[in-house]
Design a protein around this motif. Structure first.
Motif, PDB file in Angstrom:
ATOM      1  N   UNK A   1      44.327  47.160  19.629  1.00 55.89           N
ATOM      2  CA  UNK A   1      44.586  45.620  21.118  1.00 55.89           C
ATOM      3  C   UNK A   1      45.839  45.580  21.955  1.00 55.89           C
ATOM      4  N   UNK A   2      47.541  46.051  21.151  1.00 58.35           N
ATOM      5  CA  UNK A   2      48.485  46.564  22.256  1.00 58.35           C
ATOM      6  C   UNK A   2      48.169  47.443  23.034  1.00 58.35           C
ATOM      7  N   UNK A   3      47.953  48.608  22.699  1.00 60.94           N
ATOM      8  CA  UNK A   3      47.389  49.019  23.508  1.00 60.94           C
ATOM      9  C   UNK A   3      46.789  49.469  25.153  1.00 60.94           C
ATOM     10  N   UNK A   4      45.781  48.695  24.498  1.00 57.82           N
ATOM     11  CA  UNK A   4      45.053  48.211  25.929  1.00 57.82           C
ATOM     12  C   UNK A   4      45.888  46.741  26.615  1.00 57.82           C
ATOM     13  N   UNK A   5      46.511  45.914  25.756  1.00 56.26           N
ATOM     14  CA  UNK A   5      47.518  44.947  26.490  1.00 56.26           C
ATOM     15  C   UNK A   5      48.546  45.550  27.823  1.00 56.26           C
ATOM     16  N   UNK A   6      49.015  46.524  27.426  1.00 60.26           N
ATOM     17  CA  UNK A   6      49.635  47.589  28.335  1.00 60.26           C
ATOM     18  C   UNK A   6      49.484  48.238  30.127  1.00 60.26           C
ATOM     19  N   UNK A   7      47.783  47.850  29.502  1.00 61.14           N
ATOM     20  CA  UNK A   7      47.306  48.304  31.164  1.00 61.14           C
ATOM     21  C   UNK A   7      46.953  49.440  30.787  1.00 61.14           C
ATOM     22  N   UNK A   8      45.936  50.036  31.975  1.00 63.33           N
ATOM     23  CA  UNK A   8      45.981  51.397  31.847  1.00 63.33           C
ATOM     24  C   UNK A   8      45.758  52.094  33.152  1.00 63.33           C
ATOM     25  N   UNK A   9      45.599  53.122  33.003  1.00 65.61           N
ATOM     26  CA  UNK A   9      45.997  53.915  34.757  1.00 65.61           C
ATOM     27  C   UNK A   9      44.556  55.273  34.680  1.00 65.61           C
ATOM     28  N   UNK A  10      43.906  55.402  35.725  1.00 63.93           N
ATOM     29  CA  UNK A  10      43.617  56.589  35.693  1.00 63.93           C
ATOM     30  C   UNK A  10      43.171  57.448  37.350  1.00 63.93           C
ATOM     31  N   UNK A  11      43.754  58.463  37.069  1.00 67.62           N
ATOM     32  CA  UNK A  11      43.211  59.153  38.309  1.00 67.62           C
ATOM     33  C   UNK A  11      42.038  59.965  39.032  1.00 67.62           C
ATOM     34  N   UNK A  12      41.809  59.609  40.595  1.00 64.56           N
ATOM     35  CA  UNK A  12      39.922  59.539  41.261  1.00 64.56           C
ATOM     36  C   UNK A  12      39.286  59.582  42.153  1.00 64.56           C
ATOM     37  N   UNK A  13      38.639  60.022  42.887  1.00 61.89           N
ATOM     38  CA  UNK A  13      38.685  60.232  44.647  1.00 61.89           C
ATOM     39  C   UNK A  13      37.406  58.484  44.524  1.00 61.89           C
ATOM     40  N   UNK A  14      37.512  57.987  43.184  1.00 60.21           N
ATOM     41  CA  UNK A  14      37.011  56.665  43.705  1.00 60.21           C
ATOM     42  C   UNK A  14      36.032  55.764  42.956  1.00 60.21           C
ATOM     43  N   UNK A  15      34.509  56.464  42.749  1.00 60.35           N
ATOM     44  CA  UNK A  15      34.187  55.833  41.329  1.00 60.35           C
ATOM     45  C   UNK A  15      34.569  55.971  39.866  1.00 60.35           C
ATOM     46  N   UNK A  16      35.575  57.430  39.379  1.00 51.21           N
ATOM     47  CA  UNK A  16      35.922  56.552  38.096  1.00 51.21           C
ATOM     48  C   UNK A  16      37.379  55.982  38.298  1.00 51.21           C
ATOM     49  N   UNK A  17      37.457  55.836  39.281  1.00 50.96           N
ATOM     50  CA  UNK A  17      38.554  54.687  39.984  1.00 50.96           C
ATOM     51  C   UNK A  17      38.320  52.942  39.672  1.00 50.96           C
ATOM     52  N   UNK A  18      37.220  52.904  40.290  1.00 48.03           N
ATOM     53  CA  UNK A  18      36.181  51.577  40.364  1.00 48.03           C
ATOM     54  C   UNK A  18      35.795  51.073  38.980  1.00 48.03           C
ATOM     55  N   UNK A  19      35.518  52.052  38.611  1.00 46.68           N
ATOM     56  CA  UNK A  19      34.994  51.990  37.352  1.00 46.68           C
ATOM     57  C   UNK A  19      36.434  50.881  36.037  1.00 46.68           C
ATOM     58  N   UNK A  20      36.866  51.786  35.986  1.00 42.84           N
ATOM     59  CA  UNK A  20      37.892  51.156  35.253  1.00 42.84           C
ATOM     60  C   UNK A  20      38.947  50.595  36.120  1.00 42.84           C
ATOM     61  N   UNK A  21      39.559  50.261  37.563  1.00 41.18           N
ATOM     62  CA  UNK A  21      39.550  48.970  38.256  1.00 41.18           C
ATOM     63  C   UNK A  21      38.880  47.505  36.729  1.00 41.18           C
ATOM     64  N   UNK A  22      37.570  47.803  37.517  1.00 41.91           N
ATOM     65  CA  UNK A  22      36.685  47.100  37.297  1.00 41.91           C
ATOM     66  C   UNK A  22      36.092  46.396  35.158  1.00 41.91           C
ATOM     67  N   UNK A  23      36.366  47.421  35.112  1.00 42.48           N
ATOM     68  CA  UNK A  23      36.774  47.167  33.082  1.00 42.48           C
ATOM     69  C   UNK A  23      37.738  46.826  32.282  1.00 42.48           C
ATOM     70  N   UNK A  24      38.928  47.418  33.311  1.00 48.49           N
ATOM     71  CA  UNK A  24      40.352  46.605  33.093  1.00 48.49           C
ATOM     72  C   UNK A  24      39.991  44.917  33.354  1.00 48.49           C
ATOM     73  N   UNK A  25      39.667  44.326  34.472  1.00 47.88           N
ATOM     74  CA  UNK A  25      39.825  42.977  35.436  1.00 47.88           C
ATOM     75  C   UNK A  25      39.082  42.688  33.847  1.00 47.88           C
ATOM     76  N   UNK A  26      37.889  42.826  33.287  1.00 49.35           N
ATOM     77  CA  UNK A  26      36.912  42.519  32.648  1.00 49.35           C
ATOM     78  C   UNK A  26      37.485  42.766  31.477  1.00 49.35           C
ATOM     79  N   UNK A  27      38.298  42.922  30.785  1.00 49.11           N
ATOM     80  CA  UNK A  27      39.605  43.043  29.476  1.00 49.11           C
ATOM     81  C   UNK A  27      40.426  41.962  29.458  1.00 49.11           C
ATOM     82  N   UNK A  28      40.813  41.453  30.823  1.00 50.53           N
ATOM     83  CA  UNK A  28      41.543  40.747  31.268  1.00 50.53           C
ATOM     84  C   UNK A  28      43.630  41.632  31.596  1.00 50.53           C
ATOM     85  N   UNK A  29      43.172  43.093  31.676  1.00 53.77           N
ATOM     86  CA  UNK A  29      44.719  43.518  31.548  1.00 53.77           C
ATOM     87  C   UNK A  29      45.102  44.378  32.705  1.00 53.77           C
ATOM     88  N   UNK A  30      46.219  45.000  32.766  1.00 55.29           N
ATOM     89  CA  UNK A  30      46.151  45.442  34.172  1.00 55.29           C
ATOM     90  C   UNK A  30      45.471  47.178  34.572  1.00 55.29           C
TER      91      UNK A  30
END
Length: 324
Positions: free
Chosen positions: A64-93
């Motif tokens: 929970x503590x690590x997740x709350x600080x947010x995540x970062x990813x590198x991607x040409x686009x599909x992983x990018x969108x997947x991480x952005x959406x999954x993060x938003x659904x978890x309420x994190x940046x």
């Protein structure tokens, strides 16, 4: 390392959050391929590709503590969108490092899904170095696109579905063709099939000139691509197989397959005409392999993982010209 148990655990965490995509068939594709063709359209997955599976798996597995600080990813686009959406659904940046030549649709979608986009020059800069530096500066957790056990586990849930669906459709022996970049999807599916459908064999599919996995499997050693860009199949252009994924690929996969850009575009056109689905070039190389490398495939049936559909309208329009 990822294991079958991790994939099964990821499937439980993904339940009610991920779409179970079907296996589609078409007698027209069967005729073109010279065998029964079953297509798993991960282009219908949330955010338009299988990448949502791995993103949700990795983020949901964080404490929970690590997740709350947010995540970062590198991607040409599909992983990018997947991480952005999954993060938003978890309420994190989320911060997403993307190549400046990625399709504008993918860049726009990543921002719209809540990701902070940082662009870089993929021909002259290292996304790994940029991502790791930003992760350190901001205290973010890096979600790697394929060389991450929990990401591989999430992608492997695709294989659990294939094993169950293929059995229902009476297919016990077949090559499973998978669009392959760094190998996260391919290795995850291979692990799942080993445990639940050993008669199904994973085979990586890549664009010609960027077939590092095919060459690596043939030589038994990791091979690199000469170029980092310059192919329409942007979604699966990676420098080389991953250090985590390659041992799995080497142990479980059959020989790699590679197709031309034109063949990928022709496969996009056939997928639209015969299955009514939209694929991007990188997400169509598996279908292209089934249609145009049929002499390199064994058995009376083949399973195709159509991995993504995030294509710009202009590119899709050019693909449809092959129908005329």
């Amino acid at each position: 390392m990822s294991t079958l148990e991790m994939i099964e655990a990821a499937a439980e965490r993904l339940r009610a959050h991920v779409r179970e995509t079907p296996l589609l068939t078409s007698p027209f594709l069967d005729e073109l391929a010279g065998r029964r063709v079953l297509v798993k359209p991960e282009c219908l997955q949330h955010t338009g590709s299988f990448k949502f599976r791995g993103a949700w798996s990795a983020i949901s597995a964080l404490d929970e503590a690590d997740r709350a600080r947010g995540v970062i990813a590198f991607s040409s686009g599909n992983h990018a969108q997947g991480v952005a959406r999954a993060a938003a659904l978890h309420g994190i940046s989320s911060v997403i490092v993307m190549p400046s030549d990625a399709p504008q649709l993918k860049i726009n979608n990543t921002r719209a899904l809540g990701g902070e986009v940082v662009l870089y020059d993929r021909a002259n800069e290292s996304r790994e170095e940029i991502g790791e530096a930003l992760a350190s500066e901001r205290g973010l957790t890096l979600i790697r696109p394929y060389d991450e056990p929990q990401v591989i586990a999430g992608q492997g849930t695709t294989g659990l579905e294939i094993a169950r669906q293929a059995a229902t459709m009476g297919v016990e022996q077949a090559d499973v063709l998978i669009c392959c970049g760094g190998g996260g999807l391919t290795s995850g599916i291979a692990l799942a099939l080993e445990g639940h459908a050993p008669g199904l064999r994973a085979r990586p599919c890549e664009p010609k000139g960027f077939d590092d996995v095919k060459r690596s499997l043939a030589s038994g050693q990791i091979q690199k691509n000469d170029a980092a860009a310059g192919n329409i199949c942007d979604a699966i252009l990676t420098p080389q197989p991953g250090d985590v994924t390659f041992p799995i690929l080497k142990r479980l996969c059959g020989p790699g397959l590679s197709v031309t850009e034109e063949e990928a575009m022709r496969a996009m056109a056939q997928a639209f005409l015969r299955l009514k689905i939209v694929l991007e070039p990188g997400g169509a190389v598996s279908l292209a392999s089934a249609l145009f490398r049929k002499d390199e495939i064994e058995g009376d049936a083949v399973i195709v993982v159509a991995s993504g559909g995030n294509t710009d309208p202009e590119v899709f329009g050019k693909a449809l010209e092959f129908l005329t």
